[in-house]
Design a protein around this motif. Structure first.
Motif, PDB file in Angstrom:
ATOM      1  N   GLY A 127       7.420   1.289  14.559  1.00 17.37           N
ATOM      2  CA  GLY A 127       7.018   1.801  15.490  1.00 17.37           C
ATOM      3  C   GLY A 127       7.983   0.472  17.073  1.00 17.37           C
ATOM      4  N   LEU A 128       7.396  -0.791  16.141  1.00 19.59           N
ATOM      5  CA  LEU A 128       8.219  -1.859  16.902  1.00 19.59           C
ATOM      6  C   LEU A 128       9.599  -1.865  16.554  1.00 19.59           C
ATOM      7  CD1 LEU A 128       4.809  -4.245  15.995  1.00 19.59           C
ATOM      8  CD2 LEU A 128       5.442  -2.900  17.911  1.00 19.59           C
ATOM      9  N   VAL A 132      -1.817  -4.629  21.835  1.00 23.87           N
ATOM     10  CA  VAL A 132      -2.636  -4.222  20.414  1.00 23.87           C
ATOM     11  C   VAL A 132      -1.508  -2.327  19.373  1.00 23.87           C
ATOM     12  CG1 VAL A 132      -4.405  -3.308  19.395  1.00 23.87           C
ATOM     13  CG2 VAL A 132      -4.726  -5.473  20.172  1.00 23.87           C
ATOM     14  N   VAL A 133      -1.101  -2.542  18.779  1.00 23.22           N
ATOM     15  CA  VAL A 133      -0.773  -1.270  18.263  1.00 23.22           C
ATOM     16  C   VAL A 133      -1.385  -0.428  17.175  1.00 23.22           C
ATOM     17  CG1 VAL A 133       1.517  -1.579  19.540  1.00 23.22           C
ATOM     18  CG2 VAL A 133       0.685  -2.611  16.248  1.00 23.22           C
ATOM     19  N   GLN A 134      -1.762   0.549  16.942  1.00 24.47           N
ATOM     20  CA  GLN A 134      -2.803   1.034  16.025  1.00 24.47           C
ATOM     21  C   GLN A 134      -2.861   1.878  16.070  1.00 24.47           C
ATOM     22  OE1 GLN A 134      -6.539   1.405  19.185  1.00 24.47           O
ATOM     23  NE2 GLN A 134      -7.411  -0.671  17.089  1.00 24.47           N
ATOM     24  N   THR A 135      -3.054   2.589  14.448  1.00 25.70           N
ATOM     25  CA  THR A 135      -2.362   4.108  13.523  1.00 25.70           C
ATOM     26  C   THR A 135      -3.604   3.937  13.211  1.00 25.70           C
ATOM     27  OG1 THR A 135      -1.083   5.168  12.481  1.00 25.70           O
ATOM     28  CG2 THR A 135      -1.098   3.281  12.231  1.00 25.70           C
ATOM     29  N   THR A 136      -3.982   5.668  13.055  1.00 25.01           N
ATOM     30  CA  THR A 136      -5.133   6.400  11.755  1.00 25.01           C
ATOM     31  C   THR A 136      -4.994   6.421  10.338  1.00 25.01           C
ATOM     32  OG1 THR A 136      -6.073   7.531  14.229  1.00 25.01           O
ATOM     33  CG2 THR A 136      -6.592   8.043  11.956  1.00 25.01           C
ATOM     34  N   VAL A 137      -5.550   5.717   9.786  1.00 26.15           N
ATOM     35  CA  VAL A 137      -5.234   6.139   8.317  1.00 26.15           C
ATOM     36  C   VAL A 137      -6.971   6.260   7.545  1.00 26.15           C
ATOM     37  CG1 VAL A 137      -5.376   4.120   6.558  1.00 26.15           C
ATOM     38  CG2 VAL A 137      -3.576   3.728   8.224  1.00 26.15           C
ATOM     39  N   GLN A 138      -6.561   7.171   6.716  1.00 24.57           N
ATOM     40  CA  GLN A 138      -7.678   7.878   5.806  1.00 24.57           C
ATOM     41  C   GLN A 138      -8.200   6.494   4.945  1.00 24.57           C
ATOM     42  OE1 GLN A 138      -9.074  10.932   6.010  1.00 24.57           O
ATOM     43  NE2 GLN A 138     -10.474  10.696   4.094  1.00 24.57           N
ATOM     44  N   LEU A 188      -3.129  -4.028  15.250  1.00 25.51           N
ATOM     45  CA  LEU A 188      -2.380  -5.085  14.860  1.00 25.51           C
ATOM     46  C   LEU A 188      -1.813  -5.624  16.485  1.00 25.51           C
ATOM     47  CD1 LEU A 188       0.400  -6.709  13.116  1.00 25.51           C
ATOM     48  CD2 LEU A 188       1.580  -5.201  13.908  1.00 25.51           C
ATOM     49  N   LYS A 189      -1.612  -6.447  16.473  1.00 25.33           N
ATOM     50  CA  LYS A 189      -1.624  -7.420  17.385  1.00 25.33           C
ATOM     51  C   LYS A 189       0.143  -7.460  17.842  1.00 25.33           C
ATOM     52  CE  LYS A 189      -5.539  -9.213  19.816  1.00 25.33           C
ATOM     53  NZ  LYS A 189      -6.683 -10.811  19.636  1.00 25.33           N
ATOM     54  N   ARG A 190       0.866  -6.622  18.608  1.00 26.08           N
ATOM     55  CA  ARG A 190       2.070  -6.679  18.114  1.00 26.08           C
ATOM     56  C   ARG A 190       2.599  -8.362  18.285  1.00 26.08           C
ATOM     57  NH1 ARG A 190       4.940  -2.811  21.551  1.00 26.08           N
ATOM     58  NH2 ARG A 190       2.555  -2.111  22.056  1.00 26.08           N
TER      59      ARG A 190
END
Ligand code: 5GP
Length: 191
Positions: A142-143, A91-97, A109-111
């Motif tokens: 990032g991918l 799993v990849v993640q990033t913080t969003v407002q 997202l599952k890569r």
């Protein structure tokens, strides 16, 4: 897109100068015939650009993104909004407002649903500050995956998202561009 602008004029409701409610055809009840036409309009624009996969962000992006995936005969991946971080390798993640809620979420997202050589088209319902799209761009880059285009159903052109994304080199195409709005009127940019 004239049919979309007509629908926004007829049923959209500006809560104030910043937030537009379109829950009678896009965010709550969904006008599937209009969404079919939206998908076809995105396909007309993005066909021939080597796109291999559509992505969107749950939940309001799903209807227009699914119709675009159907019109372009491509797979669709829905990025999830999670409340907290997930500590697993796939799993990849990033913080969003979040623009509408004012809170933060982990775009997730599952890569293995994205391939390294994909050229991805992001479809979303609204573009405001561009936070969600920047989050998608961050996860994909990032991918090592190319974000080849961004299709937006309703862009609020007086907010900074479009400029921000273009400055990052993204190809942004919006079907309706709101120039300004208030409780009584909605004005579009003539294309
Ligand atoms: P951004 O990340 O560009 O600031 O905001 C985009 C996201 O916020 C969209 O996916 C949409 O869910 C939500 N959003 C932003 N502005 C509006 C708006 O005026 N009305 C509605 N219904 N949603 C909005």
């Amino acid at each position: 897109m004239k049919a979309l602008e007509d629908k926004i004029r007829a049923e959209g409701r500006a809560l104030n100068a910043d937030v537009l409610l379109v829950d009678s055809f896009l965010n709550h009840q969904i006008d599937v015939q209009l969404m079919k036409a939206v998908g076809e309009a995105f396909a007309d624009h993005f066909n021939g650009k080597g796109i291999t996969r559509i992505v969107t962000v749950e939940s309001s992006g799903i209807a227009p993104a699914a119709m675009t995936a159907l019109a372009m005969d491509l797979p669709l991946v829905v990025m999830k909004k999670q409340g907290s971080r997930i500590l697993t390798d796939d799993v990849v993640q990033t913080t969003v407002q979040s623009f509408t809620k004012g809170t933060k979420y982990e775009l997730t997202l599952k890569r293995h649903f994205i391939k390294p050589d994909d050229r991805v088209l992001l479809i979303d319902d609204f573009l405001a500050s561009g936070e969600a799209a920047v989050g998608v761009h961050t996860l994909l880059s990032g991918l090592g995956v190319t974000l080849a285009g961004i299709g937006i159903v309703i862009e609020k052109a007086f907010q900074p998202g479009h400029q921000r994304l273009e400055a990052m080199g993204c190809d942004v195409y919006s079907l309706a561009r709101v120039k300004r709005m208030d409780a009584g009127s909605i004005e579009f940019i003539e294309e």
